[in-house]
Design a protein around this motif. Structure first.
Motif, mmCIF file in Angstrom:
data_model
loop_
_atom_site.group_PDB
_atom_site.id
_atom_site.type_symbol
_atom_site.label_atom_id
_atom_site.label_comp_id
_atom_site.label_asym_id
_atom_site.label_seq_id
_atom_site.Cartn_x
_atom_site.Cartn_y
_atom_site.Cartn_z
ATOM 1 N N VAL A 138 60.893 29.136 71.521
ATOM 2 C CA VAL A 138 61.293 27.733 71.363
ATOM 3 C C VAL A 138 61.983 27.585 70.014
ATOM 4 N N LEU A 139 63.235 27.113 70.053
ATOM 5 C CA LEU A 139 64.031 26.915 68.841
ATOM 6 C C LEU A 139 64.157 25.424 68.547
ATOM 7 N N LEU A 140 64.079 25.069 67.269
ATOM 8 C CA LEU A 140 64.250 23.676 66.870
ATOM 9 C C LEU A 140 65.697 23.416 66.532
ATOM 10 N N GLY A 141 66.325 22.572 67.343
ATOM 11 C CA GLY A 141 67.660 22.097 67.032
ATOM 12 C C GLY A 141 67.570 20.753 66.351
ATOM 13 N N SER A 142 68.496 19.850 66.670
ATOM 14 C CA SER A 142 68.518 18.518 66.057
ATOM 15 C C SER A 142 69.556 17.690 66.778
ATOM 16 N N VAL A 143 69.390 16.366 66.702
ATOM 17 C CA VAL A 143 70.474 15.507 67.167
ATOM 18 C C VAL A 143 71.754 15.794 66.388
ATOM 19 N N LEU A 144 71.607 16.303 65.159
ATOM 20 C CA LEU A 144 72.787 16.668 64.358
ATOM 21 C C LEU A 144 73.345 18.023 64.764
ATOM 22 N N GLY A 145 72.829 18.616 65.817
ATOM 23 C CA GLY A 145 73.479 19.743 66.457
ATOM 24 C C GLY A 145 74.401 19.299 67.573
ATOM 25 N N LYS A 146 74.525 17.963 67.754
ATOM 26 C CA LYS A 146 75.364 17.404 68.811
ATOM 27 C C LYS A 146 76.337 16.357 68.271
ATOM 28 N N MET A 147 76.209 15.998 67.003
ATOM 29 C CA MET A 147 77.044 14.983 66.373
ATOM 30 C C MET A 147 77.054 15.271 64.872
ATOM 31 N N SER A 148 77.793 14.480 64.115
ATOM 32 C CA SER A 148 77.858 14.677 62.675
ATOM 33 C C SER A 148 77.780 13.341 61.960
ATOM 34 N N THR A 149 77.357 13.395 60.712
ATOM 35 C CA THR A 149 77.361 12.227 59.836
ATOM 36 C C THR A 149 77.930 12.641 58.490
ATOM 37 N N PRO A 150 78.325 11.691 57.662
ATOM 38 C CA PRO A 150 78.716 12.060 56.308
ATOM 39 C C PRO A 150 77.505 12.520 55.505
ATOM 40 N N TRP A 151 77.761 13.339 54.497
ATOM 41 C CA TRP A 151 76.775 13.739 53.497
ATOM 42 C C TRP A 151 75.708 14.689 54.020
ATOM 43 N N MET A 152 75.873 15.221 55.230
ATOM 44 C CA MET A 152 74.912 16.192 55.741
ATOM 45 C C MET A 152 75.615 17.389 56.376
ATOM 46 N N SER A 153 76.772 17.758 55.826
ATOM 47 C CA SER A 153 77.553 18.830 56.435
ATOM 48 C C SER A 153 76.816 20.171 56.493
ATOM 49 N N PRO A 154 76.021 20.556 55.475
ATOM 50 C CA PRO A 154 75.329 21.849 55.610
ATOM 51 C C PRO A 154 74.354 21.855 56.778
ATOM 52 N N TYR A 155 73.587 20.784 56.904
ATOM 53 C CA TYR A 155 72.585 20.719 57.970
ATOM 54 C C TYR A 155 73.247 20.646 59.345
ATOM 55 N N ALA A 156 74.255 19.773 59.481
ATOM 56 C CA ALA A 156 74.932 19.640 60.764
ATOM 57 C C ALA A 156 75.594 20.953 61.172
ATOM 58 N N THR A 157 76.253 21.616 60.229
ATOM 59 C CA THR A 157 76.892 22.895 60.532
ATOM 60 C C THR A 157 75.863 23.897 61.052
ATOM 61 N N SER A 158 74.712 23.950 60.386
ATOM 62 C CA SER A 158 73.686 24.913 60.793
ATOM 63 C C SER A 158 73.127 24.580 62.169
ATOM 64 N N LYS A 159 72.890 23.304 62.449
ATOM 65 C CA LYS A 159 72.277 22.936 63.720
ATOM 66 C C LYS A 159 73.260 23.002 64.889
ATOM 67 N N TRP A 160 74.563 22.758 64.649
ATOM 68 C CA TRP A 160 75.548 23.029 65.700
ATOM 69 C C TRP A 160 75.503 24.521 66.039
ATOM 70 N N GLY A 161 75.375 25.355 65.025
ATOM 71 C CA GLY A 161 75.282 26.795 65.270
ATOM 72 C C GLY A 161 74.030 27.167 66.040
ATOM 73 N N VAL A 162 72.891 26.535 65.697
ATOM 74 C CA VAL A 162 71.650 26.806 66.418
ATOM 75 C C VAL A 162 71.790 26.437 67.892
ATOM 76 N N ALA A 163 72.428 25.296 68.166
ATOM 77 C CA ALA A 163 72.615 24.873 69.555
ATOM 78 C C ALA A 163 73.462 25.879 70.328
ATOM 79 N N GLY A 164 74.521 26.370 69.715
ATOM 80 C CA GLY A 164 75.363 27.364 70.364
ATOM 81 C C GLY A 164 74.629 28.668 70.602
ATOM 82 N N LEU A 165 73.848 29.092 69.616
ATOM 83 C CA LEU A 165 73.075 30.324 69.765
ATOM 84 C C LEU A 165 72.032 30.173 70.864
ATOM 85 N N ALA A 166 71.362 29.028 70.889
ATOM 86 C CA ALA A 166 70.337 28.811 71.913
ATOM 87 C C ALA A 166 70.916 28.894 73.320
#
Length: 299
Positions: A138-166
């Motif tokens: 079981v991998l923890l993604g995030s709603v920020l693995g499906k969208m983006s917001t300002p000021w959280m580019s490192p986290y969003a980038t990582s979680k988009w990657g987690v979603a793709g890997l999953a």
């Protein structure tokens, strides 16, 4: 395998969702492997899990961003328990700030823990499960693995990657008998990650409303161990936010920055800090954070 005696490794077990997941598994009598960078806090979590009914606990301090350390951790878990039935990978860190203001080492540190760490844990888990012909990751993604917001580019980038890997792992697992891979994607959760995060935006973050509890996410993680889910959203606001991002991008882009400034930052002046991205901050680790305005309470 479900219930008493199930052997489960939990990363990020010293705080937030990982700690809540360890607690929930303990009530079922699981044999737990507790993993994070904070050895002293893990010892405390082990005592909590024993008190809740865990059959056995094994503390293995590990930086998931170090692939050799992860391999050694899985080897130690195998030696102690003779295998693993499940892995819940909940370790994660965050950083706030405009992309060009966040120092490269902090940006890369978030990716190292969240994305490279996920790859390291998944690699070790899938190899073990393939050899043993069964197991649930079981991998923890995030709603920020499906969208983006300002000021959280490192986290969003990582979680988009987690979603793709999953998703890639889920497709590959179709040819691995007994191996299952799930993604759990929370929205805002009342955990200490926001106060522990790095920040170069002058403030700490707030979890975006509606805010749920780490226990609610832990419930979803344990359920995914029992029955694999392609992508389990936790947070009834997630579909609305993602739909706005995908279907009305112009409107979303116009609204997200003022909404983030109003609800996504806590308003307290904070000097630049790397938080727990590069080194753990054990004194800030706990199951919950400081946001009582939660929905869907599960304890």
């Amino acid at each position: 395998m479900t219930g008493r005696g199930r052997r489960v490794l939990v990363t990020g077990a010293s705080s937030g969702i990982g700690r809540a997941t360890a607690h929930r598994l303990a009530t079922e009598g699981a044999r737990l492997v507790l993993v994070s960078r904070s050895e002293g806090v893990l010892d405390e979590v082990a005592r909590e899990c024993t008190a809740r009914g865990a059959s056995e606990t094994l503390v293995l301090p590990t930086d998931v961003g170090d692939h050799e350390a992860v391999e050694a951790t899985f080897a130690a878990a195998f030696a102690a328990y003779g295998g693993l039935d499940g892995v819940v990978h909940a370790a994660g860190v965050a950083a706030y700030g405009r992309f060009h203001d966040v120092p490269p080492e902090v940006f890369e540190g978030v990716l190292r823990t969240n994305l490279v760490g996920t790859a390291n844990v998944a690699r070790a888990a899938v190899r073990l499960f393939e050899e043993r012909r069964g197991g649930s990751l079981v991998l923890l993604g995030s709603v920020l693995g499906k969208m983006s917001t300002p000021w959280m580019s490192p986290y969003a980038t990582s979680k988009w990657g987690v979603a793709g890997l999953a998703r890639a792992l889920q497709i590959e697992a179709r040819s691995l008998p007994g191996v299952e891979v799930s993604l759990v994607s929370p929205g805002g959760v009342d955990t200490p990650i926001y106060d522990l995060a790095a920040t170069w935006v002058g403030h700490h973050g707030n979890p975006p409303p509606p805010v749920t509890t780490p226990e609610k996410v832990a419930q979803a993680c344990v359920a995914a161990l029992d029955r694999a889910r392609r992508d389990k959203d936790v947070g009834f606001g997630n579909p609305v936010m993602v739909a706005g991002f995908r279907l009305l991008p112009g409107v979303f882009d116009a609204l997200v920055t003022p909404l983030m400034a109003r609800m996504g930052l806590d308003g307290r002046d904070t000097p630049p800090t790397a938080g727990n991205v590069l080194e753990p901050v054990p004194e800030g680790e706990a199951v919950r954070g400081r946001w009582p305005h939660v929905w869907g309470q599960v304890r």
